[in-house]
Design an enzyme around this catalytic site. Sequence first.
Site, PDB file in Angstrom:
ATOM      1  N   LYS A 123     -61.955 -72.966  -3.856  1.00  0.00           N
ATOM      2  CA  LYS A 123     -62.075 -71.821  -2.944  1.00  0.00           C
ATOM      3  C   LYS A 123     -62.505 -72.392  -1.589  1.00  0.00           C
ATOM      4  CE  LYS A 123     -63.813 -67.079  -2.896  1.00  0.00           C
ATOM      5  NZ  LYS A 123     -62.556 -66.382  -2.602  1.00  0.00           N
ATOM      6  N   ARG A 176     -68.942 -71.952  -9.356  1.00  0.00           N
ATOM      7  CA  ARG A 176     -67.609 -72.181  -8.792  1.00  0.00           C
ATOM      8  C   ARG A 176     -67.708 -72.805  -7.396  1.00  0.00           C
ATOM      9  NH1 ARG A 176     -63.518 -67.172  -8.383  1.00  0.00           N
ATOM     10  NH2 ARG A 176     -64.919 -66.613  -6.686  1.00  0.00           N
ATOM     11  N   GLU A 226     -50.683 -65.030  -8.199  1.00  0.00           N
ATOM     12  CA  GLU A 226     -51.748 -64.080  -7.865  1.00  0.00           C
ATOM     13  C   GLU A 226     -51.457 -63.422  -6.531  1.00  0.00           C
ATOM     14  OE1 GLU A 226     -55.522 -66.068  -7.217  1.00  0.00           O
ATOM     15  OE2 GLU A 226     -54.563 -67.711  -6.139  1.00  0.00           O
TER      16      GLU A 226
HETATM   17  N1  PLP Z   1     -57.594 -65.131  -5.932  1.00  0.00           N
HETATM   18  C1  PLP Z   1     -57.902 -65.419  -4.669  1.00  0.00           C
HETATM   19  C2  PLP Z   1     -56.954 -66.218  -3.862  1.00  0.00           C
HETATM   20  C3  PLP Z   1     -59.118 -64.971  -4.114  1.00  0.00           C
HETATM   21  O1  PLP Z   1     -59.436 -65.261  -2.857  1.00  0.00           O
HETATM   22  C4  PLP Z   1     -59.982 -64.192  -4.906  1.00  0.00           C
HETATM   23  C5  PLP Z   1     -61.237 -63.693  -4.351  1.00  0.00           C
HETATM   24  O2  PLP Z   1     -62.212 -64.358  -4.354  1.00  0.00           O
HETATM   25  C6  PLP Z   1     -59.613 -63.916  -6.232  1.00  0.00           C
HETATM   26  C7  PLP Z   1     -58.412 -64.408  -6.712  1.00  0.00           C
HETATM   27  C8  PLP Z   1     -60.507 -63.128  -7.133  1.00  0.00           C
HETATM   28  O3  PLP Z   1     -61.603 -63.895  -7.525  1.00  0.00           O
HETATM   29  P1  PLP Z   1     -62.995 -63.217  -7.847  1.00  0.00           P
HETATM   30  O4  PLP Z   1     -62.766 -62.258  -8.951  1.00  0.00           O
HETATM   31  O5  PLP Z   1     -63.871 -64.346  -8.251  1.00  0.00           O
HETATM   32  O6  PLP Z   1     -63.460 -62.556  -6.618  1.00  0.00           O
END
Ligand code: PLP
Length: 291
Positions: A151, A52, A184
């Site tokens: 990200k 990712r 989210e």
């Molecule tokens: N959504 C956002 C905006 C995030 O910053 C994160 C954290 O990384 C997640 C969702 C959850 O993603 P992950 O399960 O890969 O940590």
Amino acid sequence: MSRLVFINGKMVPRQEAGVSVFDHGFLYGDGVFEGIRAYNGRIFRLKEHIRRLYQSAHHIMLEMPYDEETMARNVVETVRANHLKDAYIRVVVSRGVGDLGLDPRKCKECSVVIIADSIVLYPDELYEQGLKVISVPTRRNAVDALDPQIKSLNYLNNILVKIEANQAGVMEAIMLNRDGYVTEGSGDNLFIVRRGNLITPPSYLGILEGITRNAVIELARKEGLTVLEAPFTRHDLYIAEECFLTGTAAEIIPVIEVDMRRIGTGRPGPITRRLMESFRELARSEGTPVY
Ligand code: PLP
């Protein structure tokens, strides 16, 4: 014992770990990052996180200094150098040092930083009782503006939401997209249970496609549950039988109230509890060994 931070190939004591004020990560939030967990000496879904990270970098045309395997090895080395078994790992790749203009072409080399530390997001009792959350006026970044699937170091959208949550006295808040669909939380993905099925927003609505989210989808399907990636509104959220959030730091945390509407019985539901248990088991049993 002082922690060591990986900076551009060197392990540097924490107090001395720094990057230039001319780094475009600092000046513009120009860069990408990952948050990864190690449980009992194993790094959970390391390959997926690195994948990712590279996909985020690919989107913003940030050239990585080495391949995914080398980056993964550096993550393992950083955890090992700090003698950690349980850790929260932050990988940051910024555009690097440039001038005061925006142009990323002025940044000749990106900066790679890996920090291995610990994190506690929510107190234990909240996993038993569940979280109260709100939905906020700040909309999730539009996918055609700054796609939340990147990200990126630019987390102001999420921070504005965190401020709204803080002001309302809750620990997490839910963003809608500009069409009013649920997306989210500020730092986690969201699931609801409806007629015994799991539903989570699809990535095209504007979410970060969480590694934990994807692990939960896998787990739930293995356990015979139906999982849909489908758009839903606040109404669907309010009338859900159960609701929970997922993320690397939070794992799975139940949600029992949204905008002062009780969710289900107002207690963490049976499907949420079952998934919390199987996720904990999974996270502590698989992963890339550090030692
Ligand atoms: N959504 C956002 C905006 C995030 O910053 C994160 C954290 O990384 C997640 C969702 C959850 O993603 P992950 O399960 O890969 O940590």
